[in-house]
Enzyme design. Structure first.
Site, PDB file in Angstrom:
ATOM      1  N   TYR A 142       0.951  -1.280   0.124  1.00  0.00           N
ATOM      2  CA  TYR A 142       0.076  -0.229  -0.182  1.00  0.00           C
ATOM      3  C   TYR A 142       0.970   1.463  -0.723  1.00  0.00           C
ATOM      4  CZ  TYR A 142      -3.528   3.843   2.293  1.00  0.00           C
ATOM      5  OH  TYR A 142      -4.056   4.332   1.565  1.00  0.00           O
ATOM      6  N   ASP A 237       9.286   2.825  -0.183  1.00  0.00           N
ATOM      7  CA  ASP A 237       8.263   3.375   0.745  1.00  0.00           C
ATOM      8  C   ASP A 237       8.959   2.970   2.460  1.00  0.00           C
ATOM      9  OD1 ASP A 237       6.041   4.303   2.244  1.00  0.00           O
ATOM     10  OD2 ASP A 237       4.835   3.688   0.326  1.00  0.00           O
ATOM     11  N   LYS A 265       3.989   9.049   8.900  1.00  0.00           N
ATOM     12  CA  LYS A 265       3.505   9.848  10.274  1.00  0.00           C
ATOM     13  C   LYS A 265       4.502  10.535  11.090  1.00  0.00           C
ATOM     14  CE  LYS A 265       1.913   5.255   8.662  1.00  0.00           C
ATOM     15  NZ  LYS A 265       0.256   4.587   8.445  1.00  0.00           N
TER      16      LYS A 265
HETATM   17  C1  LIG Z   1       3.753   2.276   3.431  1.00  0.00           C
HETATM   18  C2  LIG Z   1       3.203   3.406   3.126  1.00  0.00           C
HETATM   19  N1  LIG Z   1       2.772   4.059   2.443  1.00  0.00           N
HETATM   20  C3  LIG Z   1       2.107   5.471   2.528  1.00  0.00           C
HETATM   21  C4  LIG Z   1       0.739   4.857   3.174  1.00  0.00           C
HETATM   22  C5  LIG Z   1       0.022   5.998   3.437  1.00  0.00           C
HETATM   23  O1  LIG Z   1       0.080   7.371   4.306  1.00  0.00           O
HETATM   24  P1  LIG Z   1      -1.084   8.306   4.187  1.00  0.00           P
HETATM   25  O2  LIG Z   1      -2.389   7.090   5.006  1.00  0.00           O
HETATM   26  O3  LIG Z   1      -0.074   8.956   6.023  1.00  0.00           O
HETATM   27  O4  LIG Z   1      -0.774   9.098   3.590  1.00  0.00           O
HETATM   28  C6  LIG Z   1       1.138   4.100   4.094  1.00  0.00           C
HETATM   29  C7  LIG Z   1       0.122   4.728   4.706  1.00  0.00           C
HETATM   30  O5  LIG Z   1      -0.564   3.986   5.974  1.00  0.00           O
HETATM   31  C8  LIG Z   1       1.574   3.031   4.647  1.00  0.00           C
HETATM   32  O6  LIG Z   1       1.532   2.529   5.153  1.00  0.00           O
END
Ligand SMILES: Cc1ncc(COP(=O)(O)O)c(C=O)c1O
Length: 424
Positions: A142, A237, A265
């Site tokens: 994700y 990521d 975050k």
């Molecule tokens: C690996 C990863 N990338 C991107 C995101 C997206 O982050 P956000 O929810 O702060 O938009 C998440 C959210 O949990 C994530 O786990």
């Protein structure tokens, strides 16, 4: 009726599903959400006064635990100076210097407001830099909810059974190629077919949105060399793994240097923050220096920077915290596996450092397909039992458990006791 139930009844009338983010709705475990009133250390307190040992930690950022006094003090001081100026500030410089110092692959960084925004911007930058359009992502990973990445996505998209969202035009996803996690051949296949069109490979270095799936030895190294061979960028990521697996994130943990890194975050200590960074050569393509446009009114917000800097400084100054956290976590997850073994359950625990997941399957979980063999009904029963006994787990089989530095030996033992009782 409990206060949480009353609040949920009001919420569903005015918010889709009663929540502002899908997994929070508890729908996949047939329950309704606990409305959280406050938190301290590794404890959460709901509106009805129930206390929980928290294994979500705001989905990662509360690595020091909730309400860390130094972080709170810095936030309060920052608030007094002003909530937002929409202008350049000293804390942004301090944050950027800190990130560049801590992460060797990063020479320049841009702050944004969420993980979604960080990834979306990093993809645009990779496309601008390589002048290519296609990207490879992995099924079950994700990367936020931007259009081009909502393809076979994990996390809430997996739980709700909508890995490909309505409302995303085909044109937005036609350049998104989905490969299988831990399967280099599936990536090689794409490169062999259209290598000169591939701008980037984006990967969660530890997949933490289909439970927790560690990279097999050689997988991340293989991605690095395929990207080098075909002139594509490798994007890590690290929204989940950054500053969690260690101060250098997964890239330090596994010793791989990505071209671009995205954070979320955790870099804001719990405030709404994200960031992306990489080499000066690539990052200088971002506006206002280069031609890749990206902007944000609240980016680098002074209160968010204060929280993030305070947390990162504590982590930087206390490398021993990571050693302790990872030791605690290893023991904890091994103990869960022992409990399962003793009770004759063939289930499996995957973990890397403080991230872990109990899958209700006897199949080794190495990718999306094997993650899906988990018996989600069995998970539902277990999860409801745990929450009912004061252990707050993510209400989805396909989310990670997050341990923090505030989880004491006593709390972990108490949790293990409840797990043991459940399986007995
Ligand atoms: C690996 C990863 N990338 C991107 C995101 C997206 O982050 P956000 O929810 O702060 O938009 C998440 C959210 O949990 C994530 O786990």
């Amino acid at each position: 009726m409990t206060k949480s139930e009353t609040l949920f009844q009001r919420a569903v009338k005015v918010m889709p599903g009663g929540v502002n983010s899908p997994v929070r709705a508890f729908g996949s475990i047939g329950a309704s959400p606990k409305f959280i009133k406050s938190a301290e250390g590794a404890y959460l307190y709901d509106e009805d006064g129930n206390r929980y040992i928290d294994y979500i930690g705001s989905w990662g950022p509360m690595i020091l635990g909730h309400g860390q006094p130094e972080v709170l003090d810095c936030v309060i001081e920052a608030c007094k100076r002003g909530l937002s100026f929409g202008a350049a500030t000293a804390p942004e410089v301090e944050m950027a210097e800190l990130v560049c110092e801590l992460i060797p692959s990063i020479e320049m960084v841009r702050m944004v407001n969420s993980g979604t925004e960080a990834v979306m911007s990093a993809i645009r930058l990779a496309r601008g830099y390589t002048k290519r359009n296609k990207i490879i992502k992995f099924t079950g990973c994700y990367h936020g909810h931007s259009d081009g990445l909502l393809v076979k996505a994990g996390s809430g998209a997996m739980t709700s059974g909508i890995p490909d969202s309505l409302g995303v035009p085909v044109g937005c996803t036609q350049d998104t190629l989905s490969a299988d996690y831990n399967n280099l051949d599936s990536v090689k296949g794409y490169f062999e077919r259209c290598g000169e069109e591939i701008a980037a490979v984006i990967v969660e270095p530890v997949a933490a949105n289909m439970g927790v799936v560690p990279p097999k030895p050689g997988f991340l190294e293989g991605l690095r060399s395929l990207c080098d061979q075909y002139g594509a960028l490798l994007i890590f990521d690290e929204v989940i793994t950054g500053f969690r697996l260690g101060i250098c994130g997964a890239q330090g943990y596994y010793g791989i240097k990505p071209d671009l890194t995205t954070f979320g975050k955790i870099i804001g200590g719990g405030m709404p923050v994200g960031a992306y960074g990489g080499s000066r050569e690539i990052m200088e393509l971002v506006a206002p220096v280069g031609g890749v446009y990206q902007a944000g009114t609240l980016s680098g917000n002074p209160v968010a920077m204060a929280a993030g800097i305070a947390q990162l400084m504590i982590l930087k100054e206390h490398p021993e915290y990571y050693v302790q956290l990872n030791e605690h976590a290893n023991k904890f997850y091994q103990n869960i596996q022992e409990i399962l073994k003793k009770s004759g359950r063939p289930y499996r625990v995957n973990h890397v450092g403080s991230l872990g997941c109990l899958y209700f399957t006897d199949t080794e979980v190495v990718d999306y397909e094997s993650a899906k063999t988990s018996d989600t009904k069995a998970f539902t029963d277990y999860c409801n039992y745990m929450i009912g006994h004061g252990v707050y787990l993510a209400p989805s089989q396909f989310e990670a458990m997050f341990l923090s530095m505030a989880h004491t030996e006593e709390m972990l033992q108490e949790t293990l006791k409840i797990i043991e009782e459940y399986f007995q």
